[in-house]
Write an enzyme that holds these catalytic residues in place. Structure first.
Site, PDB file in Angstrom:
ATOM      1  N   CYS A   1     -24.871  -3.789  65.354  1.00 26.70           N
ATOM      2  CA  CYS A   1     -25.397  -4.996  66.005  1.00 26.70           C
ATOM      3  C   CYS A   1     -26.853  -4.745  66.374  1.00 26.70           C
ATOM      4  O   CYS A   1     -27.489  -3.829  65.833  1.00 26.70           O
ATOM      5  CB  CYS A   1     -24.545  -5.427  67.189  1.00 26.70           C
ATOM      6  SG  CYS A   1     -24.508  -4.281  68.576  1.00 26.70           S
TER       7      CYS A   1
ATOM      8  N   ASN B   1     -26.574  -2.279  70.135  1.00 26.10           N
ATOM      9  CA  ASN B   1     -25.505  -1.252  70.137  1.00 26.10           C
ATOM     10  C   ASN B   1     -24.981  -0.988  71.557  1.00 26.10           C
ATOM     11  O   ASN B   1     -24.621   0.137  71.895  1.00 26.10           O
ATOM     12  CB  ASN B   1     -25.971   0.057  69.475  1.00 26.10           C
ATOM     13  CG  ASN B   1     -24.834   1.042  69.191  1.00 26.10           C
ATOM     14  OD1 ASN B   1     -25.021   2.253  69.232  1.00 26.10           O
ATOM     15  ND2 ASN B   1     -23.656   0.551  68.894  1.00 26.10           N
TER      16      ASN B   1
ATOM     17  N   CYS C   1     -23.260  -4.062  73.260  1.00 24.48           N
ATOM     18  CA  CYS C   1     -22.253  -5.112  73.506  1.00 24.48           C
ATOM     19  C   CYS C   1     -21.238  -5.233  72.375  1.00 24.48           C
ATOM     20  O   CYS C   1     -20.081  -4.840  72.512  1.00 24.48           O
ATOM     21  CB  CYS C   1     -22.930  -6.466  73.730  1.00 24.48           C
ATOM     22  SG  CYS C   1     -23.951  -6.547  75.216  1.00 24.48           S
ATOM     23  N   ARG C   2     -21.668  -5.797  71.241  1.00 21.82           N
ATOM     24  CA  ARG C   2     -20.707  -6.160  70.197  1.00 21.82           C
ATOM     25  C   ARG C   2     -20.234  -5.002  69.332  1.00 21.82           C
ATOM     26  O   ARG C   2     -19.026  -4.842  69.104  1.00 21.82           O
ATOM     27  CB  ARG C   2     -21.312  -7.240  69.278  1.00 21.82           C
ATOM     28  CG  ARG C   2     -21.537  -8.556  69.958  1.00 21.82           C
ATOM     29  CD  ARG C   2     -22.444  -9.447  69.134  1.00 21.82           C
ATOM     30  NE  ARG C   2     -23.788  -8.876  69.022  1.00 21.82           N
ATOM     31  CZ  ARG C   2     -24.765  -9.335  68.262  1.00 21.82           C
ATOM     32  NH1 ARG C   2     -24.529 -10.402  67.502  1.00 21.82           N
ATOM     33  NH2 ARG C   2     -25.945  -8.773  68.246  1.00 21.82           N
ATOM     34  N   SER C   3     -21.160  -4.193  68.802  1.00 22.09           N
ATOM     35  CA  SER C   3     -20.696  -3.142  67.874  1.00 22.09           C
ATOM     36  C   SER C   3     -19.893  -2.044  68.569  1.00 22.09           C
ATOM     37  O   SER C   3     -18.928  -1.552  67.990  1.00 22.09           O
ATOM     38  CB  SER C   3     -21.828  -2.584  67.005  1.00 22.09           C
ATOM     39  OG  SER C   3     -22.860  -2.002  67.768  1.00 22.09           O
TER      40      SER C   3
ATOM     41  N   ASP D   1     -23.254 -13.232  70.535  1.00 26.61           N
ATOM     42  CA  ASP D   1     -23.761 -12.083  71.301  1.00 26.61           C
ATOM     43  C   ASP D   1     -23.576 -12.329  72.795  1.00 26.61           C
ATOM     44  O   ASP D   1     -24.275 -13.153  73.388  1.00 26.61           O
ATOM     45  CB  ASP D   1     -25.241 -11.878  70.981  1.00 26.61           C
ATOM     46  CG  ASP D   1     -25.748 -10.553  71.518  1.00 26.61           C
ATOM     47  OD1 ASP D   1     -25.058  -9.950  72.370  1.00 26.61           O
ATOM     48  OD2 ASP D   1     -26.830 -10.109  71.075  1.00 26.61           O
TER      49      ASP D   1
HETATM   50  P1  4NP Z   1     -25.678  -6.353  71.154  1.00 26.82           P
HETATM   51  O1  4NP Z   1     -26.345  -7.250  72.303  1.00 26.82           O
HETATM   52  O2  4NP Z   1     -26.547  -6.471  69.938  1.00 26.82           O
HETATM   53  O3  4NP Z   1     -24.329  -6.998  70.961  1.00 26.82           O
HETATM   54  O4  4NP Z   1     -25.579  -4.955  71.706  1.00 26.82           O
HETATM   55  C1  4NP Z   1     -27.673  -7.055  72.724  1.00 26.82           C
HETATM   56  C2  4NP Z   1     -27.956  -6.087  73.637  1.00 26.82           C
HETATM   57  C3  4NP Z   1     -29.259  -5.924  74.078  1.00 26.82           C
HETATM   58  C4  4NP Z   1     -30.261  -6.752  73.577  1.00 26.82           C
HETATM   59  C5  4NP Z   1     -29.964  -7.713  72.645  1.00 26.82           C
HETATM   60  C6  4NP Z   1     -28.658  -7.868  72.210  1.00 26.82           C
HETATM   61  N1  4NP Z   1     -31.588  -6.604  74.045  1.00 26.82           N
HETATM   62  O5  4NP Z   1     -32.450  -7.433  73.657  1.00 26.82           O
HETATM   63  O6  4NP Z   1     -31.879  -5.672  74.817  1.00 26.82           O
END
Ligand code: 4NP
Length: 157
Positions: free
Chosen positions: A9, A12, A14-16, A124
């Site tokens: 994702c 790294n 939340c989702r992955s 997300d």
């Molecule tokens: P992820 O979510 O891709 O599911 O881990 C996010 C976590 C952090 C950020 C964006 C998406 N960020 O912009 O810091």
């Protein structure tokens, strides 16, 4: 030979990591964990070394799934050689990941929810705040992914 499965994702956190933990749990339940190498990575570098987001930790804990020992890392070029399935959470992850993997296009790189009847992105929760929705979609996708891998590799049920 072990089967490499990498979830990707943006951050790294939340989702992955959620998909990684759910998939590992499914594999453990079936007692086939020695057949797999399972990991996750982000295309962004903001959260390197951090554990998963509290929303992901809390949602997984509701299902007795631990995130202990999981830390964010960035996707790297040789992940392409180490992993057989590079499973992205959304279309932008694919577009970001391909050049980092040194690829223009690859059948190894796809979206988790491409495996469902109605293909779509995993929303997300870093932005939506809805970790339950993301959990349910990751669970659905991971079940479909395991079934596909079992079929691809002629694994007994
Ligand atoms: P992820 O979510 O891709 O599911 O881990 C996010 C976590 C952090 C950020 C964006 C998406 N960020 O912009 O810091």
């Amino acid at each position: 030979m072990q089967i490499g499965v990498l979830f990707v994702c943006l951050g790294n956190i939340c989702r992955s990591p959620m998909a990684e933990a759910i998939f590992r749990n499914l594999v453990n339940e079936r007692g086939i964990e020695e057949r797999f190498i399972i990991d996750s990575a982000g295309t962004g570098d903001w959260h390197i070394g951090e554990g998963p987001h509290q929303g992901t930790v809390k949602k997984l804990a509701e299902h007795n799934i631990s995130t202990q020992g999981m830390y964010s890392r960035e996707l790297k070029r040789n992940d392409y050689d180490r992993f057989d399935y590079i499973v992205c959470m959304d279309e932008s992850n694919i577009q970001n990941a391909l050049p980092m993997l040194g690829q223009k296009d690859s059948l190894k790189v796809f979206r988790l929810l491409d495996l469902l009847d109605v293909p779509k992105d995993v929303p997300d929760p870093y932005f939506t705040g809805d970790f339950e929705e993301t959990y349910q979609l990751c669970l659905k996708g991971c079940k479909a992914l395991l079934q596909k891998i079992e079929e691809d590799n002629n694994m007994e049920h």
